[in-house]
Design a protein around this motif. Structure first.
Motif, PDB file in Angstrom:
ATOM      1  N   ARG A  77      -2.571  -6.846   2.781  1.00  0.00           N
ATOM      2  CA  ARG A  77      -2.821  -5.518   3.352  1.00  0.00           C
ATOM      3  C   ARG A  77      -3.245  -4.506   2.296  1.00  0.00           C
ATOM      4  O   ARG A  77      -3.997  -3.575   2.591  1.00  0.00           O
ATOM      5  CB  ARG A  77      -1.575  -5.019   4.087  1.00  0.00           C
ATOM      6  CG  ARG A  77      -1.202  -5.905   5.276  1.00  0.00           C
ATOM      7  CD  ARG A  77      -0.234  -5.218   6.204  1.00  0.00           C
ATOM      8  NE  ARG A  77       0.165  -6.112   7.290  1.00  0.00           N
ATOM      9  CZ  ARG A  77       0.535  -5.691   8.490  1.00  0.00           C
ATOM     10  NH1 ARG A  77       0.542  -4.390   8.770  1.00  0.00           N
ATOM     11  NH2 ARG A  77       0.904  -6.562   9.411  1.00  0.00           N
ATOM     12  N   VAL A  78      -2.735  -4.678   1.086  1.00  0.00           N
ATOM     13  CA  VAL A  78      -3.159  -3.828  -0.042  1.00  0.00           C
ATOM     14  C   VAL A  78      -3.852  -4.745  -1.042  1.00  0.00           C
ATOM     15  O   VAL A  78      -3.219  -5.288  -1.946  1.00  0.00           O
ATOM     16  CB  VAL A  78      -1.961  -3.117  -0.697  1.00  0.00           C
ATOM     17  CG1 VAL A  78      -2.454  -2.165  -1.798  1.00  0.00           C
ATOM     18  CG2 VAL A  78      -1.141  -2.360   0.326  1.00  0.00           C
ATOM     19  N   ALA A 138      -8.312  -2.669  -4.199  1.00  0.00           N
ATOM     20  CA  ALA A 138      -7.823  -1.293  -4.059  1.00  0.00           C
ATOM     21  C   ALA A 138      -6.938  -0.916  -5.244  1.00  0.00           C
ATOM     22  O   ALA A 138      -6.984   0.222  -5.737  1.00  0.00           O
ATOM     23  CB  ALA A 138      -7.052  -1.147  -2.752  1.00  0.00           C
ATOM     24  N   ILE A 139      -6.143  -1.879  -5.721  1.00  0.00           N
ATOM     25  CA  ILE A 139      -5.299  -1.633  -6.899  1.00  0.00           C
ATOM     26  C   ILE A 139      -6.165  -1.286  -8.102  1.00  0.00           C
ATOM     27  O   ILE A 139      -5.880  -0.336  -8.846  1.00  0.00           O
ATOM     28  CB  ILE A 139      -4.425  -2.871  -7.212  1.00  0.00           C
ATOM     29  CG1 ILE A 139      -3.473  -3.185  -6.057  1.00  0.00           C
ATOM     30  CG2 ILE A 139      -3.675  -2.685  -8.521  1.00  0.00           C
ATOM     31  CD1 ILE A 139      -2.369  -2.198  -5.835  1.00  0.00           C
ATOM     32  N   MET A 145       0.724   3.161  -2.416  1.00  0.00           N
ATOM     33  CA  MET A 145       0.090   2.161  -1.556  1.00  0.00           C
ATOM     34  C   MET A 145       1.027   0.985  -1.275  1.00  0.00           C
ATOM     35  O   MET A 145       1.179   0.560  -0.121  1.00  0.00           O
ATOM     36  CB  MET A 145      -1.202   1.643  -2.203  1.00  0.00           C
ATOM     37  CG  MET A 145      -2.372   2.602  -2.115  1.00  0.00           C
ATOM     38  SD  MET A 145      -3.965   1.812  -2.492  1.00  0.00           S
ATOM     39  CE  MET A 145      -3.756   1.391  -4.220  1.00  0.00           C
ATOM     40  N   LEU A 146       1.665   0.470  -2.317  1.00  0.00           N
ATOM     41  CA  LEU A 146       2.487  -0.726  -2.146  1.00  0.00           C
ATOM     42  C   LEU A 146       3.755  -0.428  -1.344  1.00  0.00           C
ATOM     43  O   LEU A 146       4.064  -1.122  -0.375  1.00  0.00           O
ATOM     44  CB  LEU A 146       2.849  -1.305  -3.512  1.00  0.00           C
ATOM     45  CG  LEU A 146       1.709  -1.969  -4.289  1.00  0.00           C
ATOM     46  CD1 LEU A 146       2.168  -2.362  -5.691  1.00  0.00           C
ATOM     47  CD2 LEU A 146       1.172  -3.186  -3.556  1.00  0.00           C
ATOM     48  N   ALA A 165       2.811   0.888   2.283  1.00  0.00           N
ATOM     49  CA  ALA A 165       2.337  -0.170   3.184  1.00  0.00           C
ATOM     50  C   ALA A 165       3.441  -1.133   3.588  1.00  0.00           C
ATOM     51  O   ALA A 165       3.343  -1.793   4.620  1.00  0.00           O
ATOM     52  CB  ALA A 165       1.192  -0.942   2.534  1.00  0.00           C
ATOM     53  N   TYR A 170       0.412   8.209   0.408  1.00  0.00           N
ATOM     54  CA  TYR A 170       0.091   7.002   1.178  1.00  0.00           C
ATOM     55  C   TYR A 170      -0.753   7.333   2.410  1.00  0.00           C
ATOM     56  O   TYR A 170      -1.656   6.562   2.760  1.00  0.00           O
ATOM     57  CB  TYR A 170       1.368   6.272   1.600  1.00  0.00           C
ATOM     58  CG  TYR A 170       1.077   5.083   2.483  1.00  0.00           C
ATOM     59  CD1 TYR A 170       0.352   3.995   1.991  1.00  0.00           C
ATOM     60  CD2 TYR A 170       1.481   5.051   3.819  1.00  0.00           C
ATOM     61  CE1 TYR A 170       0.049   2.910   2.790  1.00  0.00           C
ATOM     62  CE2 TYR A 170       1.175   3.965   4.616  1.00  0.00           C
ATOM     63  CZ  TYR A 170       0.459   2.902   4.104  1.00  0.00           C
ATOM     64  OH  TYR A 170       0.147   1.833   4.903  1.00  0.00           O
ATOM     65  N   SER A 217      -3.998   5.212   2.644  1.00  0.00           N
ATOM     66  CA  SER A 217      -4.104   4.244   3.735  1.00  0.00           C
ATOM     67  C   SER A 217      -5.345   4.506   4.574  1.00  0.00           C
ATOM     68  O   SER A 217      -5.992   3.564   5.064  1.00  0.00           O
ATOM     69  CB  SER A 217      -2.854   4.280   4.612  1.00  0.00           C
ATOM     70  OG  SER A 217      -2.685   5.555   5.209  1.00  0.00           O
ATOM     71  N   TYR A 225      -8.482   3.329   2.371  1.00  0.00           N
ATOM     72  CA  TYR A 225      -8.692   1.878   2.243  1.00  0.00           C
ATOM     73  C   TYR A 225      -8.399   1.120   3.540  1.00  0.00           C
ATOM     74  O   TYR A 225      -8.344  -0.112   3.537  1.00  0.00           O
ATOM     75  CB  TYR A 225      -7.805   1.322   1.118  1.00  0.00           C
ATOM     76  CG  TYR A 225      -8.200   1.836  -0.250  1.00  0.00           C
ATOM     77  CD1 TYR A 225      -9.382   1.429  -0.855  1.00  0.00           C
ATOM     78  CD2 TYR A 225      -7.396   2.752  -0.924  1.00  0.00           C
ATOM     79  CE1 TYR A 225      -9.752   1.903  -2.109  1.00  0.00           C
ATOM     80  CE2 TYR A 225      -7.748   3.234  -2.179  1.00  0.00           C
ATOM     81  CZ  TYR A 225      -8.930   2.814  -2.756  1.00  0.00           C
ATOM     82  OH  TYR A 225      -9.296   3.297  -3.994  1.00  0.00           O
ATOM     83  N   ILE A 277      -5.655   0.714   5.264  1.00  0.00           N
ATOM     84  CA  ILE A 277      -4.455  -0.108   5.108  1.00  0.00           C
ATOM     85  C   ILE A 277      -3.587   0.006   6.352  1.00  0.00           C
ATOM     86  O   ILE A 277      -3.293   1.103   6.820  1.00  0.00           O
ATOM     87  CB  ILE A 277      -3.650   0.332   3.862  1.00  0.00           C
ATOM     88  CG1 ILE A 277      -4.488   0.152   2.591  1.00  0.00           C
ATOM     89  CG2 ILE A 277      -2.352  -0.462   3.758  1.00  0.00           C
ATOM     90  CD1 ILE A 277      -3.855   0.751   1.349  1.00  0.00           C
ATOM     91  N   THR A 284       0.039  -0.465   7.950  1.00  0.00           N
ATOM     92  CA  THR A 284       1.431  -0.474   7.493  1.00  0.00           C
ATOM     93  C   THR A 284       2.228  -1.601   8.138  1.00  0.00           C
ATOM     94  O   THR A 284       2.109  -1.864   9.331  1.00  0.00           O
ATOM     95  CB  THR A 284       2.108   0.869   7.822  1.00  0.00           C
ATOM     96  OG1 THR A 284       1.300   1.935   7.329  1.00  0.00           O
ATOM     97  CG2 THR A 284       3.491   0.952   7.192  1.00  0.00           C
TER      98      THR A 284
END
Length: 316
Positions: A89-90, A94-95, A108-109, A112, A132, A136, A139, A141, A143
């Protein structure tokens, strides 16, 4: 024929408590090593198959594969699948785009994961939530549900939120992460690479908004780094050596496994109750292969240990 069936049934009756450990302990080092070598390489082959399956799911992208394996290994037994889902999901792309901001990666981590909703919100957590919401959307994302995580009977130092903060520090401060991992040759190398601390907020918190009276460093310790060496570094080195045909990298992976201490868990403790059967991580991996593939399935007549015992009985 009837006698052979009775012998096999006796072996199967003792499989649940690894009764053949006594026979293994009675063997000389050479013959025990022959058995361990077969089992150890079988386990490496099985894990290589698992990694290549993840590699294909990652569109044959090795950095993303390493990232998935990193989170998967950090999750431990209880939350391996939840961490794996989070890694999809992440994504690592994106990182990398947010690599200069530890705050954004952590947002993000942890955001999510869906875990923030379980705890009271102090200023730090509220800031993570706000970040977030923006990231989110940026990108796309989705959850996770907090119910996806197993939190009961989890040691504080192994709490998923704390592990995600440690992962954040590692990804923020380590460039060329996969290359660095492939270069590891000793347990000290792995500890140096992964021995990172959580972000400062977590020095006084184990879970969000639950402040401790005393500040405690939340660094990845030697026990966890050894597990990362066994279950991440060695497995990735071996898989990548098979993919590239690098004999040097393959030898590095095997040498690392042979020089790491044996794992400490209930299964290995049971084997060691018959004598010190696991002296290195290679030994413990071989015994885990024996446990999962043969003992628990009661496949004694197919087992490399069972076959020797049956042959010895027949000879007598």
């Amino acid at each position: 024929m009837q006698q052979e069936k009775r012998d096999i049934e006796r072996l199967k009756a003792g499989a649940s408590y690894f009764a053949c450990g006594g026979y293994l302990h009675s063997l000389d080092v050479l013959h025990r090593s022959e058995i361990y070598n077969r089992l150890g390489f079988d386990r490496l082959a099985r894990k290589n198959h698992d990694i290549m399956s993840i590699y294909r799911q990652c569109n044959e992208n090795w950095p993303q594969t390493f990232y998935v394996m990193l989170l998967r290994t950090m999750g431990g037994i209880d939350n391996k699948e939840a961490f794996t889902e989070l890694a999809t999901r992440v994504p690592y792309a994106a990182i990398l785009r947010e690599r200069l901001s530890a705050q954004n990666i952590e947002a993000m981590l942890i955001g999510a994961s869906g875990l923030l909703e379980l705890y009271p919100h102090d200023e730090y957590i509220l800031n993570l939530k706000r970040d977030y919401e923006y990231l989110s959307a940026k990108y796309s994302i989705q959850t996770m549900d907090a119910a996806d995580w197993k939190l009961k009977r989890i040691y504080p130092n192994n709490h998923p939120v704390l592990r995600l903060s440690q992962i954040t520090t590692f990804l923020t401060h380590t460039q060329n992460v996969m290359d660095r991992m492939l270069e590891c040759q000793t347990g000290d190398d792995v500890q140096c690479l992964f021995g990172c601390e959580a972000r400062p907020y977590w020095e006084s918190h184990y879970t969000p908004a639950d402040e401790n009276r005393q500040s405690v460093s939340k660094r990845i310790g030697r026990t966890k780094s050894n597990l990362l060496a066994i279950n991440l570094v060695v497995q990735m080195q071996f898989a990548y050596s098979e993919y590239t045909g690098s004999e040097r990298l393959r030898s590095r992976a095997l040498s690392l496994l042979e020089n790491l201490p044996a794992e400490k868990n209930s299964i290995i403790s049971q084997w060691n109750s018959y004598g010190r059967l696991a002296q290195s991580a290679f030994d413990s991996q071989a015994l885990l292969q024996l446990s999962f593939e043969y003992c628990r399935e009661r496949r004694c007549e197919e087992c490399p240990v069972g076959k020797r015992i049956l042959a010895k009985i027949a000879a007598v």
